[in-house]
Design a protein around this motif. Structure first.
Motif, PDB file in Angstrom:
ATOM      1  N   ILE A   1       0.847  -1.200   0.000  1.00 41.23           N
ATOM      2  CA  ILE A   1       0.000   0.000   0.000  1.00 41.23           C
ATOM      3  C   ILE A   1       0.883   1.251   0.000  1.00 41.23           C
ATOM      4  CG2 ILE A   1      -1.481   1.382   1.502  1.00 41.23           C
ATOM      5  CD1 ILE A   1      -3.260  -0.526   0.437  1.00 41.23           C
TER       6      ILE A   1
ATOM      7  N   THR B   1      -9.518   8.902  14.754  1.00 39.43           N
ATOM      8  CA  THR B   1      -9.599   7.830  13.758  1.00 39.43           C
ATOM      9  C   THR B   1      -8.864   6.570  14.223  1.00 39.43           C
ATOM     10  OG1 THR B   1      -7.974   9.187  12.638  1.00 39.43           O
ATOM     11  CG2 THR B   1     -10.084   8.923  11.572  1.00 39.43           C
TER      12      THR B   1
ATOM     13  N   PHE C   1     -10.569   2.957  14.273  1.00 35.93           N
ATOM     14  CA  PHE C   1     -10.538   1.879  13.283  1.00 35.93           C
ATOM     15  C   PHE C   1      -9.442   0.872  13.606  1.00 35.93           C
ATOM     16  CE2 PHE C   1     -12.634   5.156  10.561  1.00 35.93           C
ATOM     17  CZ  PHE C   1     -13.809   4.452  10.381  1.00 35.93           C
TER      18      PHE C   1
ATOM     19  N   LEU D   1      -8.162   0.181  16.466  1.00 42.60           N
ATOM     20  CA  LEU D   1      -8.409  -0.538  17.708  1.00 42.60           C
ATOM     21  C   LEU D   1      -9.559  -1.529  17.607  1.00 42.60           C
ATOM     22  CD1 LEU D   1      -7.875   2.264  20.368  1.00 42.60           C
ATOM     23  CD2 LEU D   1      -6.299   0.488  19.654  1.00 42.60           C
TER      24      LEU D   1
ATOM     25  N   TYR E   1      -7.921   5.904  26.471  1.00 42.80           N
ATOM     26  CA  TYR E   1      -8.285   6.527  25.197  1.00 42.80           C
ATOM     27  C   TYR E   1      -9.764   6.856  25.187  1.00 42.80           C
ATOM     28  CZ  TYR E   1      -9.257   6.725  20.150  1.00 42.80           C
ATOM     29  OH  TYR E   1      -9.663   7.082  18.891  1.00 42.80           O
TER      30      TYR E   1
ATOM     31  N   THR F   1     -23.199   7.588  20.658  1.00 43.84           N
ATOM     32  CA  THR F   1     -21.891   7.171  20.153  1.00 43.84           C
ATOM     33  C   THR F   1     -21.067   6.528  21.263  1.00 43.84           C
ATOM     34  OG1 THR F   1     -21.970   8.925  18.530  1.00 43.84           O
ATOM     35  CG2 THR F   1     -19.825   7.982  18.975  1.00 43.84           C
TER      36      THR F   1
ATOM     37  N   LYS G   1     -19.436   2.897  21.188  1.00 43.10           N
ATOM     38  CA  LYS G   1     -17.994   2.704  21.348  1.00 43.10           C
ATOM     39  C   LYS G   1     -17.680   1.745  22.486  1.00 43.10           C
ATOM     40  CE  LYS G   1     -15.958   6.715  19.210  1.00 43.10           C
ATOM     41  NZ  LYS G   1     -15.138   7.906  19.422  1.00 43.10           N
TER      42      LYS G   1
ATOM     43  N   LEU H   1     -14.023   0.048  22.257  1.00 44.38           N
ATOM     44  CA  LEU H   1     -13.097   1.176  22.213  1.00 44.38           C
ATOM     45  C   LEU H   1     -12.980   1.886  23.545  1.00 44.38           C
ATOM     46  CD1 LEU H   1     -14.074   2.653  18.781  1.00 44.38           C
ATOM     47  CD2 LEU H   1     -11.826   1.816  19.423  1.00 44.38           C
TER      48      LEU H   1
ATOM     49  N   LEU I   1     -17.476  -1.632  12.985  1.00 42.08           N
ATOM     50  CA  LEU I   1     -17.890  -0.283  13.361  1.00 42.08           C
ATOM     51  C   LEU I   1     -17.801   0.595  12.123  1.00 42.08           C
ATOM     52  CD1 LEU I   1     -18.438   1.885  15.621  1.00 42.08           C
ATOM     53  CD2 LEU I   1     -15.969   2.100  15.799  1.00 42.08           C
TER      54      LEU I   1
ATOM     55  N   MET J   1     -18.397   4.540  10.939  1.00 45.86           N
ATOM     56  CA  MET J   1     -18.678   5.895  11.407  1.00 45.86           C
ATOM     57  C   MET J   1     -18.871   6.783  10.196  1.00 45.86           C
ATOM     58  SD  MET J   1     -16.047   6.153  14.604  1.00 45.86           S
ATOM     59  CE  MET J   1     -14.739   5.227  13.852  1.00 45.86           C
TER      60      MET J   1
ATOM     61  N   ASN K   1     -18.826   9.837   9.725  1.00 41.66           N
ATOM     62  CA  ASN K   1     -18.009  11.024   9.531  1.00 41.66           C
ATOM     63  C   ASN K   1     -16.511  10.725   9.542  1.00 41.66           C
ATOM     64  OD1 ASN K   1     -17.992  10.316  12.139  1.00 41.66           O
ATOM     65  ND2 ASN K   1     -18.593  12.284  12.979  1.00 41.66           N
ATOM     66  N   ARG K   2     -16.141   9.467   9.538  1.00 38.67           N
ATOM     67  CA  ARG K   2     -14.712   9.130   9.504  1.00 38.67           C
ATOM     68  C   ARG K   2     -14.469   8.073   8.438  1.00 38.67           C
ATOM     69  NH1 ARG K   2     -14.081   8.934  15.506  1.00 38.67           N
ATOM     70  NH2 ARG K   2     -14.583  11.092  16.042  1.00 38.67           N
ATOM     71  N   SER K   3     -13.237   8.062   7.946  1.00 37.94           N
ATOM     72  CA  SER K   3     -12.924   7.153   6.855  1.00 37.94           C
ATOM     73  C   SER K   3     -11.724   6.281   7.188  1.00 37.94           C
ATOM     74  CB  SER K   3     -12.609   7.965   5.602  1.00 37.94           C
ATOM     75  OG  SER K   3     -12.094   7.118   4.609  1.00 37.94           O
ATOM     76  N   GLN K   4     -11.790   5.030   6.764  1.00 40.45           N
ATOM     77  CA  GLN K   4     -10.614   4.184   6.932  1.00 40.45           C
ATOM     78  C   GLN K   4     -10.025   3.773   5.584  1.00 40.45           C
ATOM     79  OE1 GLN K   4     -11.134   0.348   8.685  1.00 40.45           O
ATOM     80  NE2 GLN K   4     -13.160  -0.005   7.837  1.00 40.45           N
TER      81      GLN K   4
ATOM     82  N   ALA L   1      -7.752   4.243   2.222  1.00 37.22           N
ATOM     83  CA  ALA L   1      -6.542   4.977   1.819  1.00 37.22           C
ATOM     84  C   ALA L   1      -6.968   6.000   0.776  1.00 37.22           C
ATOM     85  CB  ALA L   1      -5.502   4.026   1.254  1.00 37.22           C
TER      86      ALA L   1
ATOM     87  N   SER M   1      -7.663  -0.804  -0.621  1.00 39.25           N
ATOM     88  CA  SER M   1      -8.034  -0.814   0.791  1.00 39.25           C
ATOM     89  C   SER M   1      -8.745  -2.119   1.158  1.00 39.25           C
ATOM     90  CB  SER M   1      -8.934   0.364   1.119  1.00 39.25           C
ATOM     91  OG  SER M   1      -8.210   1.566   1.047  1.00 39.25           O
TER      92      SER M   1
ATOM     93  N   ARG N   1     -10.251   9.566  -3.282  1.00 39.59           N
ATOM     94  CA  ARG N   1     -10.375  11.029  -3.188  1.00 39.59           C
ATOM     95  C   ARG N   1     -11.235  11.606  -4.298  1.00 39.59           C
ATOM     96  NH1 ARG N   1      -5.062  13.178  -2.743  1.00 39.59           N
ATOM     97  NH2 ARG N   1      -6.203  15.064  -2.283  1.00 39.59           N
TER      98      ARG N   1
ATOM     99  N   GLU O   1     -16.807   2.638   2.230  1.00 37.68           N
ATOM    100  CA  GLU O   1     -16.582   2.417   3.663  1.00 37.68           C
ATOM    101  C   GLU O   1     -17.373   1.201   4.132  1.00 37.68           C
ATOM    102  OE1 GLU O   1     -14.650   3.958   5.837  1.00 37.68           O
ATOM    103  OE2 GLU O   1     -13.927   5.458   4.420  1.00 37.68           O
TER     104      GLU O   1
ATOM    105  N   ASP P   1     -22.685   4.080  13.170  1.00 37.81           N
ATOM    106  CA  ASP P   1     -22.855   5.388  13.790  1.00 37.81           C
ATOM    107  C   ASP P   1     -23.078   6.423  12.696  1.00 37.81           C
ATOM    108  OD1 ASP P   1     -23.021   7.307  15.709  1.00 37.81           O
ATOM    109  OD2 ASP P   1     -20.865   7.471  16.037  1.00 37.81           O
TER     110      ASP P   1
END
Lengths: 261, 331
Positions: free
Chosen positions: A13, A94, A97, A99, A256, B66, B70, B75, B103, B105, B107-110, B112, B120, B157, B168, B183
């Motif tokens: 990657i 972020t 993810f 964890l 955390y 949330t 979590k 988490l 999980l 979310m 509003n968040r991205s995992q 690449a 990815s 992107r 996602e 979420d």
């Protein structure tokens, strides 16, 4: 086996990431050559004016410099980028993810980034080392070579643990960029053998920031100065630091809280 | 009766948050001496969820939705109460647990950012250690369901927000988890895209019998997917049950719509007139009077058509929260 596969996936990657933008790729390539050339020229200028320093001859000093550059390359390629990403993710939340993956969290956050352009520093280090060894004009035996590799590996582990402990403090302190600068300043002291420094500084560079073990000790292995006791001490300290880093990491993850959504 | 997938008893999470007044002086003071406030994000909630259920978590911002998700995904360490999911204690984050949950979310991205999503996805395969054949079958199935055959080859992107969300979701489900924590999966998406995501979640739930916990601010999501809802407010559980029962319990009124045969008529004697055009009237009347008033209108007016409706679910929810906030302020 799975871990190696995982590391390999992240490496791919990382490389794919660099190649995604063609122009950028070639500029990076050019830049790496330039930094390689200027690095070597700078060193040559310095060393054409230096003689011996507190028992280290000129080529031996060059060897220290070689190890310093090599280790610096390793840090910038594999250790620092991972820690910076960890720091960012703690701040942004972020890290969630990473964890929630069925892989040990510490392992995962330590292998995700690989800046292979920074390897040029390492290459410069190897070139400098080769020149130094030729100039020392003594045969390096298998034992010395093995001791050197072992010392280098132990030094690398110690630096990694040190970085991890530093970065993990972001779980409580959130913003710790200044600590990173502090490390860079201290690591720069490693370009000379730590024996040239006054006692208090030498102790600090040995036990607080393990620069001595990362640079001076491997160089000692090459220049026939390393005692088995030192190597054993390095191994002991490496194990201790791994334990501490693991403990601090666990504590950090426990507290955390994640940036709120 | 099957064993519940999720059991939560007296779950609590309290945070210590540094506070200070505005301004430079206060900022300087807080460098040395910090004042802390304890925020009870989740304050003793209990519920169970059965296998295959899709449960909606409702509550205003900061209600603790949330935080609860979590804690269930491992988490956050709970301050009190031990949740149990699939027989595991989530905060121990055992690999065997994490392999079975996911999980997402909104509003968040995992992904690449600079690479096509396919790369990815491959990374997910390595992380979860999935056999290649299984992985490819699942991946292609999802790609087909969400109709993203071309999009997965483009750098992430360059995708729109909704397209990225599809990626996602695919990435988060490649290991075919049994429990999904979603979420706000549709936050910021347009109506069509929301519907696609919803359909996909529902499809996944049916195909694999997965259990889903979902938070959303879009009531359409909740109405379409969740038979059951859990309402939390200020960290406390307000309601747990059928969506329909929530409406029954919290809305005191119904809306009657009347289409008139002759176009006119006086209706203010029946209840509050919300709207009156030529030929159509809508009225708001107390819930318990509905049968009586309906009968009277039918008897006294010349009616073409008559409908009785519950108020929109948004209005009900808003009312629940405003009532509770008022109670909280008073006491």
């Amino acid at each position: 086996m799975r871990i190696i596969k995982l590391i390999w996936s992240y490496l791919r990657i990382g490389v794919a990431n660099e190649m995604q933008y063609r122009v950028n790729f070639f500029i990076q390539l050019l830049q790496s050559f330039i930094s390689l050339a200027t690095g070597l020229i700078g060193l040559w200028l310095v060393f054409s004016h230096t003689t011996a320093l507190s028992g280290w001859s000129q080529p031996e000093l060059l060897a220290v410099m070689g190890v310093y550059l090599l280790m610096g390359g390793i840090i910038k390629t594999a250790i620092q980028p991972n820690m910076q990403r960890l720091m960012d993710e703690i701040q942004n939340g972020t890290l969630d993810f990473a964890l929630t993956k069925p892989v040990d969290g510490q392992l995962l956050i330590s292998i995700r980034e690989f800046r292979f352009w920074q390897l040029t520093d390492g290459v410069v280090g190897l070139v400098v080392l080769a020149i130094a060894i030729i100039q020392i004009q003594e045969r390096i035996g298998i034992g010395q070579a093995l001791a050197f590799v072992a010392a280098l590996a132990l030094g690398g582990i110690m630096i990694y643990c040190f970085w991890l402990i530093l970065t993990t403090s972001a779980f409580w302190l959130i913003r710790i960029w200044e600590l990173v600068n502090l490390f860079e300043g201290l690591y720069a002291a490693g370009r000379w053998p730590v024996t040239i420094y006054p006692n208090w500084l030498r102790l600090g560079l040995t036990f607080l920031v393990p620069v001595a073990f990362a640079v001076t000790v491997p160089a000692e292995a090459l220049t026939d100065r390393l005692t088995p006791l030192t190597l054993l001490g390095a191994a002991g300290l490496a194990i201790l630091l791994m334990g501490v880093a693991r403990f601090v990491w666990r504590l950090g993850v426990r507290s955390y809280s994640g940036a709120s959504a | 009766m099957p064993t519940p997938i999720v059991t939560v008893t007296d779950l609590a999470k309290h945070y210590k948050v540094p506070t200070r007044e505005a301004g430079l002086k206060a900022a300087t003071r807080s460098l040395f001496k910090r004042k802390y406030n304890t925020v009870k994000a989740v304050d003793g909630i209990s519920f169970t969820i059965e296998p295959g259920e899709i449960v909606g978590f409702l509550g205003p911002n900061g209600a603790g939705k949330t935080t609860t998700l979590k804690m269930l995904s491992g988490l956050l360490y709970p301050t009190g109460g031990t949740p149990n999911v699939l027989g595991f204690q989530p905060s121990r984050r055992q690999p065997n647990y994490l392999r079975q949950v996911t999980l997402v979310m909104g509003n968040r991205s995992q992904m690449a950012w600079d690479l096509p999503a396919l790369d990815s996805f491959d990374l997910q395969r390595a992380i979860y250690g999935l056999p290649r054949a299984d992985f490819e079958r699942t991946r292609d199935e999802f790609i087909e369901l969400l109709e993203v055959k071309e999009l997965v080859k483009k750098p992430v992107r360059n995708l729109s927000l909704g397209e990225r969300m599809k990626m996602e979701i695919i990435g988060a489900l490649l290991h075919r988890p049994k429990v999904l924590f979603l979420d706000e999966p549709t936050i910021g998406l347009d109506v069509t895209m929301q519907r696609r995501i919803r359909q996909f979640v529902s499809e996944y739930n049916q195909r694999y019998g997965a259990t889903v916990l979902l938070t959303s601010h879009y009531m359409a999501d909740v109405e379409a997917l969740c038979k059951r809802v859990i309402v939390i407010h200020n960290g406390k559980l307000l309601f747990d049950g059928d969506l329909a029962a929530l409406v029954d319990r919290f809305s005191a009124f119904k809306t009657i719509g009347v289409t008139l045969a002759n176009g006119f008529g006086s209706f203010s004697q029946y209840g509050e007139v919300l709207n009156q055009d030529t030929g159509h009237v809508s009225l708001r009347i107390p819930r318990e009077k509905t049968p009586e008033i309906t009968a009277r209108i039918l008897a006294e007016q010349q009616v073409d058509d008559l409908t009785v409706e519950d108020p929109p679910i948004e209005d009900v929810i808003e009312k629940v929260f405003s009532q509770k906030s008022a109670e909280g302020d008073a006491g």
